[in-house]
Design an enzyme around this catalytic site. Structure first.
Site, mmCIF file in Angstrom:
data_model
loop_
_atom_site.group_PDB
_atom_site.id
_atom_site.type_symbol
_atom_site.label_atom_id
_atom_site.label_comp_id
_atom_site.label_asym_id
_atom_site.label_seq_id
_atom_site.Cartn_x
_atom_site.Cartn_y
_atom_site.Cartn_z
ATOM 1 N N GLU A 97 -2.168 8.137 -6.728
ATOM 2 C CA GLU A 97 -1.966 7.475 -8.022
ATOM 3 C C GLU A 97 -2.865 8.102 -9.083
ATOM 4 O OE1 GLU A 97 -2.521 3.278 -7.374
ATOM 5 O OE2 GLU A 97 -0.740 3.121 -6.111
ATOM 6 N N ASP B 194 5.703 -0.253 -6.518
ATOM 7 C CA ASP B 194 4.551 -0.525 -7.389
ATOM 8 C C ASP B 194 3.338 0.290 -6.967
ATOM 9 O OD1 ASP B 194 3.172 -2.164 -9.488
ATOM 10 O OD2 ASP B 194 1.999 -2.821 -7.749
ATOM 11 N N ARG C 262 0.846 -1.191 0.000
ATOM 12 C CA ARG C 262 0.000 0.000 0.000
ATOM 13 C C ARG C 262 0.879 1.238 0.000
ATOM 14 N NH1 ARG C 262 -3.211 -2.318 -2.045
ATOM 15 N NH2 ARG C 262 -5.304 -2.957 -1.431
ATOM 16 N N HIS D 141 1.250 0.163 -10.154
ATOM 17 C CA HIS D 141 0.270 -0.562 -9.337
ATOM 18 C C HIS D 141 -0.254 -1.792 -10.086
ATOM 19 C CE1 HIS D 141 -2.889 -0.088 -5.929
ATOM 20 N NE2 HIS D 141 -2.702 -1.366 -6.225
ATOM 21 N N GLY E 85 -2.263 -10.585 -13.366
ATOM 22 C CA GLY E 85 -1.834 -11.844 -13.959
ATOM 23 C C GLY E 85 -3.031 -12.646 -14.441
#
Length: 340
Positions: free
Chosen positions: A277, A272, A248, A296, A301
């Site tokens: 953001e 990440d 986070r 992020h 996947g």
């Protein structure tokens, strides 16, 4: 019983209505096959009124992103019985208020553990072996053979985990069994015997900062963890240490991190997630060669996406239609006192 589900998607993705329908096709089909009507809404992550309007009359909200669910918002949604978060973090939801109001909150515990651990590994290896830096140099026409920060072997290093839950546990196995690293962890809630069985030594936060060559963050955002990695923490870390965050953003004070990297208090960082953001275009982190950044996407996947889609419809239908409760996915367990 549920009759109507609203799916909230962050507006910043810029998806068209047809694009949203395609994106959420598995959920829409699953709900509609059970006679449950659905609506798709694009909302701003911080717009309370837009969130309330989108959920008028909805029994269940499926949330991609972090729409604001504070007490005041929840009180204005009397029909809402449940919230399903497309992910692990529930920091935008007042869990105590939701429990008091009888609204169950589901989260997708463990759905992307493998992806998170692999992504953290890739950031560690990318920084350790200079791969992203070499790539940038070659594309710029520079042949930097045997140059840049001198790599170390992982079996000579100590990897410190801030949090030893699902992804931290998996990364511990990768680092220790795959690369021979020494692994330590700070997690006041972890079972010490389980950590010992992994070959992980539990330490205090101060010991983590002082001993680790690489610190990887695998903890939820709470008032306790917010900005715990700040100027004071960086001053206690090794000057050539590496910080990884795939958890986070607000756990790390980015201003203090940029200053620590600039002044040499720590060596490098792989990030990440960020407090705001997307990352601001004027962030000093963007111009630092010792920083590796991804948008992020550690959760992303094929297999995690498929599991996410399955859980999104399965969790609410299991409870509201079949009366089967899967407690491990309930983020506010106090609500069960009202529901069971």
């Amino acid at each position: 019983m549920i009759r109507h589900v609203s799916i909230l998607q962050l507006a910043q993705t810029g998806k068209t209505e047809e694009g949203l329908k395609e994106m959420f096709a598995p959920e829409l089909e699953a709900f509609q096959s059970r006679g449950i009507s659905t609506e798709l809404h694009q909302v701003n992550e911080y717009d309370t009124q837009l969130t309330i309007k989108a959920l008028e009359g909805a029994d269940v909200a499926l949330c991609s992103g972090n729409p604001p669910f504070d007490r005041k918002t929840l009180e204005q949604l009397p029909d809402l019985k449940g919230i399903v978060r497309y992910g692990i973090g529930v920091n935008s939801i007042d869990l105590e208020a939701a429990a008091e109001l009888g609204k169950i909150v589901f989260y997708m515990k463990g759905y992307c553990v493998e992806e998170l651990a692999l992504h953290a590994s890739s950031l560690i290896l990318g920084l350790l072996r200079n791969t992203a830096w070499y790539d940038r140099q070659m594309r710029a026409g520079n042949w930097m053979k045997g140059r840049g920060p001198q790599p170390r072997r992982l079996n000579h290093l100590t990897v410190g985990l801030f949090g030893l839950g699902g992804s931290g546990n998996r990364l511990a196995s990768i680092m220790k069994n795959g690369f021979g690293a020494n692994v330590i962890a700070y997690d006041p809630y972890v079972n010490k015997e389980a950590a010992k069985a992994l070959g992980v030594r539990c330490v205090s936060f101060e010991e983590l900062l002082a001993e680790a060559d690489i610190i990887s963050i695998h903890a939820p955002l709470t008032e306790e963890t917010r900005h715990i990695f700040d100027r004071t923490a960086f001053e206690k870390m090794k000057p050539d240490s590496m910080l990884i965050n795939i958890s986070r953003g607000p756990i790390v004070d980015l201003e203090d991190l940029a200053e620590a990297l600039k002044s040499g208090k720590i060596g490098s960082a792989g990030l990440d997630v960020f407090e705001t953001e997307p990352l601001a275009a004027d962030s000093p982190l963007l111009s630092m060669d010792q920083v590796l950044l991804t948008p992020h996407s550690a959760y992303f996947g094929k297999e995690s996406f498929e599991e996410q889609k399955r859980l999104a419809w399965w969790l609410p239908t299991e409870w509201f239609l079949e009366n089967r409760m899967h407690r491990e996915y309930v983020a506010n367990p106090k609500v069960l006192e009202k529901l069971l």
